[in-house]
Design a protein around this motif. Sequence first.
Motif, PDB file in Angstrom:
ATOM      1  N   LEU A 116       0.932  -1.168  -0.006  1.00 44.82           N
ATOM      2  CA  LEU A 116      -0.120   0.052   0.042  1.00 44.82           C
ATOM      3  C   LEU A 116       0.876   1.142   0.136  1.00 44.82           C
ATOM      4  CD1 LEU A 116      -2.996  -0.479   2.528  1.00 44.82           C
ATOM      5  CD2 LEU A 116      -3.164  -0.275   0.134  1.00 44.82           C
ATOM      6  N   ASN A 117       0.447   2.278  -0.846  1.00 46.90           N
ATOM      7  CA  ASN A 117       1.221   3.406  -0.989  1.00 46.90           C
ATOM      8  C   ASN A 117       0.139   4.589  -0.532  1.00 46.90           C
ATOM      9  OD1 ASN A 117       3.901   2.592  -1.793  1.00 46.90           O
ATOM     10  ND2 ASN A 117       2.849   2.161  -3.682  1.00 46.90           N
ATOM     11  N   ILE A 118       0.505   5.291   0.614  1.00 43.62           N
ATOM     12  CA  ILE A 118      -0.526   6.199   1.093  1.00 43.62           C
ATOM     13  C   ILE A 118       0.127   7.384   1.195  1.00 43.62           C
ATOM     14  CG2 ILE A 118      -2.323   6.606   3.053  1.00 43.62           C
ATOM     15  CD1 ILE A 118      -1.894   3.503   3.626  1.00 43.62           C
ATOM     16  N   ALA A 119      -0.447   8.570   0.802  1.00 42.11           N
ATOM     17  CA  ALA A 119       0.055   9.944   0.945  1.00 42.11           C
ATOM     18  C   ALA A 119      -0.795  10.434   2.021  1.00 42.11           C
ATOM     19  CB  ALA A 119       0.089  10.892  -0.091  1.00 42.11           C
ATOM     20  N   LEU A 120      -0.180  11.598   2.921  1.00 41.53           N
ATOM     21  CA  LEU A 120      -0.997  11.925   3.851  1.00 41.53           C
ATOM     22  C   LEU A 120       0.005  13.259   4.604  1.00 41.53           C
ATOM     23  CD1 LEU A 120      -0.791   9.539   7.286  1.00 41.53           C
ATOM     24  CD2 LEU A 120       0.676   9.521   5.423  1.00 41.53           C
ATOM     25  N   GLY A 168     -20.058  27.756  17.780  1.00 42.25           N
ATOM     26  CA  GLY A 168     -20.045  26.395  18.262  1.00 42.25           C
ATOM     27  C   GLY A 168     -18.969  25.716  18.077  1.00 42.25           C
ATOM     28  N   GLY A 169     -17.871  26.057  17.634  1.00 33.63           N
ATOM     29  CA  GLY A 169     -16.700  25.376  17.106  1.00 33.63           C
ATOM     30  C   GLY A 169     -16.692  25.415  15.723  1.00 33.63           C
ATOM     31  N   VAL A 170     -15.266  25.089  15.190  1.00 32.38           N
ATOM     32  CA  VAL A 170     -15.218  25.096  13.886  1.00 32.38           C
ATOM     33  C   VAL A 170     -14.559  23.902  13.492  1.00 32.38           C
ATOM     34  CG1 VAL A 170     -13.847  26.170  12.087  1.00 32.38           C
ATOM     35  CG2 VAL A 170     -14.579  27.795  13.672  1.00 32.38           C
ATOM     36  N   PHE A 171     -15.047  23.276  12.686  1.00 30.19           N
ATOM     37  CA  PHE A 171     -14.691  21.934  12.169  1.00 30.19           C
ATOM     38  C   PHE A 171     -14.204  21.600  10.885  1.00 30.19           C
ATOM     39  CE2 PHE A 171     -17.340  21.739  15.729  1.00 30.19           C
ATOM     40  CZ  PHE A 171     -16.904  20.784  16.440  1.00 30.19           C
ATOM     41  N   SER A 172     -13.347  20.911  10.474  1.00 26.20           N
ATOM     42  CA  SER A 172     -12.714  20.544   9.160  1.00 26.20           C
ATOM     43  C   SER A 172     -13.168  18.843   8.886  1.00 26.20           C
ATOM     44  CB  SER A 172     -11.498  20.546   9.121  1.00 26.20           C
ATOM     45  OG  SER A 172     -10.456  19.978   9.783  1.00 26.20           O
ATOM     46  N   THR A 173     -13.420  18.456   7.538  1.00 25.99           N
ATOM     47  CA  THR A 173     -13.691  17.326   7.640  1.00 25.99           C
ATOM     48  C   THR A 173     -12.330  16.345   7.164  1.00 25.99           C
ATOM     49  OG1 THR A 173     -15.810  17.650   6.834  1.00 25.99           O
ATOM     50  CG2 THR A 173     -15.018  15.541   6.062  1.00 25.99           C
ATOM     51  N   LEU A 174     -12.040  15.653   7.595  1.00 28.38           N
ATOM     52  CA  LEU A 174     -10.773  14.532   7.352  1.00 28.38           C
ATOM     53  C   LEU A 174     -11.257  13.525   6.333  1.00 28.38           C
ATOM     54  CD1 LEU A 174      -7.503  14.177   7.693  1.00 28.38           C
ATOM     55  CD2 LEU A 174      -8.289  12.602   9.487  1.00 28.38           C
ATOM     56  N   THR A 175     -10.600  13.349   5.126  1.00 29.18           N
ATOM     57  CA  THR A 175     -11.145  12.312   4.192  1.00 29.18           C
ATOM     58  C   THR A 175     -10.159  11.438   3.788  1.00 29.18           C
ATOM     59  OG1 THR A 175     -10.626  13.833   2.347  1.00 29.18           O
ATOM     60  CG2 THR A 175     -12.749  14.066   3.316  1.00 29.18           C
ATOM     61  N   ILE A 176     -10.557  10.250   3.252  1.00 33.00           N
ATOM     62  CA  ILE A 176      -9.582   9.421   2.506  1.00 33.00           C
ATOM     63  C   ILE A 176     -10.120   9.531   1.118  1.00 33.00           C
ATOM     64  CG2 ILE A 176     -10.688   7.265   3.238  1.00 33.00           C
ATOM     65  CD1 ILE A 176      -7.734   6.189   3.701  1.00 33.00           C
ATOM     66  N   ALA A 177      -9.076   9.519   0.216  1.00 33.74           N
ATOM     67  CA  ALA A 177      -9.647   9.427  -1.238  1.00 33.74           C
ATOM     68  C   ALA A 177      -8.925   8.426  -2.225  1.00 33.74           C
ATOM     69  CB  ALA A 177      -9.398  11.128  -1.729  1.00 33.74           C
ATOM     70  N   ASP A 204      -2.177   4.413  -3.874  1.00 35.16           N
ATOM     71  CA  ASP A 204      -3.437   3.800  -3.519  1.00 35.16           C
ATOM     72  C   ASP A 204      -4.458   4.705  -3.174  1.00 35.16           C
ATOM     73  OD1 ASP A 204      -2.762   0.726  -4.151  1.00 35.16           O
ATOM     74  OD2 ASP A 204      -1.402   1.499  -2.783  1.00 35.16           O
ATOM     75  N   PHE A 205      -4.044   5.374  -2.240  1.00 40.40           N
ATOM     76  CA  PHE A 205      -5.073   6.485  -1.695  1.00 40.40           C
ATOM     77  C   PHE A 205      -4.268   7.634  -0.795  1.00 40.40           C
ATOM     78  CE2 PHE A 205      -5.821   2.457   0.821  1.00 40.40           C
ATOM     79  CZ  PHE A 205      -5.363   2.712   2.056  1.00 40.40           C
ATOM     80  N   ALA A 206      -5.153   8.598  -0.492  1.00 44.59           N
ATOM     81  CA  ALA A 206      -4.654   9.790   0.061  1.00 44.59           C
ATOM     82  C   ALA A 206      -5.290  10.184   1.308  1.00 44.59           C
ATOM     83  CB  ALA A 206      -4.328  10.975  -0.607  1.00 44.59           C
ATOM     84  N   VAL A 207      -4.728  10.568   2.453  1.00 43.47           N
ATOM     85  CA  VAL A 207      -5.732  11.069   3.587  1.00 43.47           C
ATOM     86  C   VAL A 207      -5.360  12.799   3.628  1.00 43.47           C
ATOM     87  CG1 VAL A 207      -5.834  11.209   6.338  1.00 43.47           C
ATOM     88  CG2 VAL A 207      -5.343   9.183   4.900  1.00 43.47           C
ATOM     89  N   PHE A 208      -6.297  13.502   3.645  1.00 39.46           N
ATOM     90  CA  PHE A 208      -6.048  15.094   3.864  1.00 39.46           C
ATOM     91  C   PHE A 208      -7.358  15.634   4.140  1.00 39.46           C
ATOM     92  CE2 PHE A 208      -6.839  13.597  -0.676  1.00 39.46           C
ATOM     93  CZ  PHE A 208      -8.109  14.501  -1.264  1.00 39.46           C
ATOM     94  N   ASN A 209      -7.360  16.804   4.584  1.00 39.42           N
ATOM     95  CA  ASN A 209      -8.608  17.481   5.173  1.00 39.42           C
ATOM     96  C   ASN A 209      -9.323  17.994   3.763  1.00 39.42           C
ATOM     97  OD1 ASN A 209      -6.601  18.234   7.688  1.00 39.42           O
ATOM     98  ND2 ASN A 209      -8.788  18.137   8.261  1.00 39.42           N
ATOM     99  N   GLU A 210     -10.498  18.261   4.119  1.00 40.80           N
ATOM    100  CA  GLU A 210     -11.614  18.810   3.021  1.00 40.80           C
ATOM    101  C   GLU A 210     -10.773  19.387   1.883  1.00 40.80           C
ATOM    102  OE1 GLU A 210     -14.682  20.892   4.659  1.00 40.80           O
ATOM    103  OE2 GLU A 210     -13.343  21.993   6.093  1.00 40.80           O
TER     104      GLU A 210
END
Length: 305
Positions: free
Chosen positions: A93-97, A271-280, A142-148
């Motif tokens: 597996l090759n994963i970028a993050l 009420g707080g600030v949020f970001s979405t962590l995704t895997i693509a 194969d896939f990558a992990v990053f914020n929205e």
Amino acid sequence: MNIQELNYIMCIAKHRNLTRAAQELYVSQPTLSKCLQKLERDLDGKLFSRSGNCYTPTYLGKRYMEYARKMLEVNQDWEKELLDIQACKKGELNIALPLMRSSCIVPDVLPVFHEKYPDVKVNFLEETYAIQERLLLDDQLDFAVFNEAHPHPNLVYEVLANEEVLLMLSPHHPLAKQGIEREGCRYPWIDLKLLEKEPFILHFPDQTTGRIALELFEAYGIQPPVPFHTRNSQACAILAYQGLGACLIPENYVKSMKFDPLPTCFSVGDGGVFSTLTIAYRRGAYLPSYARDFIKIAQEKQMGI
């Protein structure tokens, strides 16, 4: 075209240098040079123009590589599917993050994954920014992990977590005790207007946290001084902890760092600030069963399931 030739040409194009390409391919430079010369004779044209030691793809070379990239991707998908069909739990597996995200995710996910798939080699490729673009261009990933990010039609996205972005201050900062309890906030809430004259250490605007900071400043009508910009989240946090300014940082980044005493963190915004962590991953790309399991484990760990 054969797979070896395709890999040879793509590697030369990657390095634009025969010596470095040969080193990566574990072949001698004369062997690689002979292969290139033979292929160019067969094609009756030059794939690269030479200027000293620099190899630049010609128009023919660029067209060849477009097809080579597609063929290598198909071959890669076939090899993965064949392993699945043969019920082998071997693979790679090759994963970028993001650079710091690695320290938050890998220690939680990898032990569980490795116990189930001890013969799957995992390569974590830490990047500082533009990870979505890297995924689109590098068919070895194969896939990558990053914020929205802005969704791309050629990618499929799965949510790993919705993560709060916190305001962090040194525990000795004059405003460190100005937080108040507020419904819906898991951390003390602070009015950003109190920091309109305080220096901020920010990520660059093309990074998720940097963009969120600018949106908050606009929403609150403030323009605090920003003496420092960096792409490194750990540097942001350490500088803030040392009292050089405030910073905005994802909650899990703070949790992964060791501070004594702990920094002061606040919820901000409504009420707080949020970001979405995704895997693509690329749309239509074949993901072997162990890759799907890696995504599932990551989701369970990040969502606290």
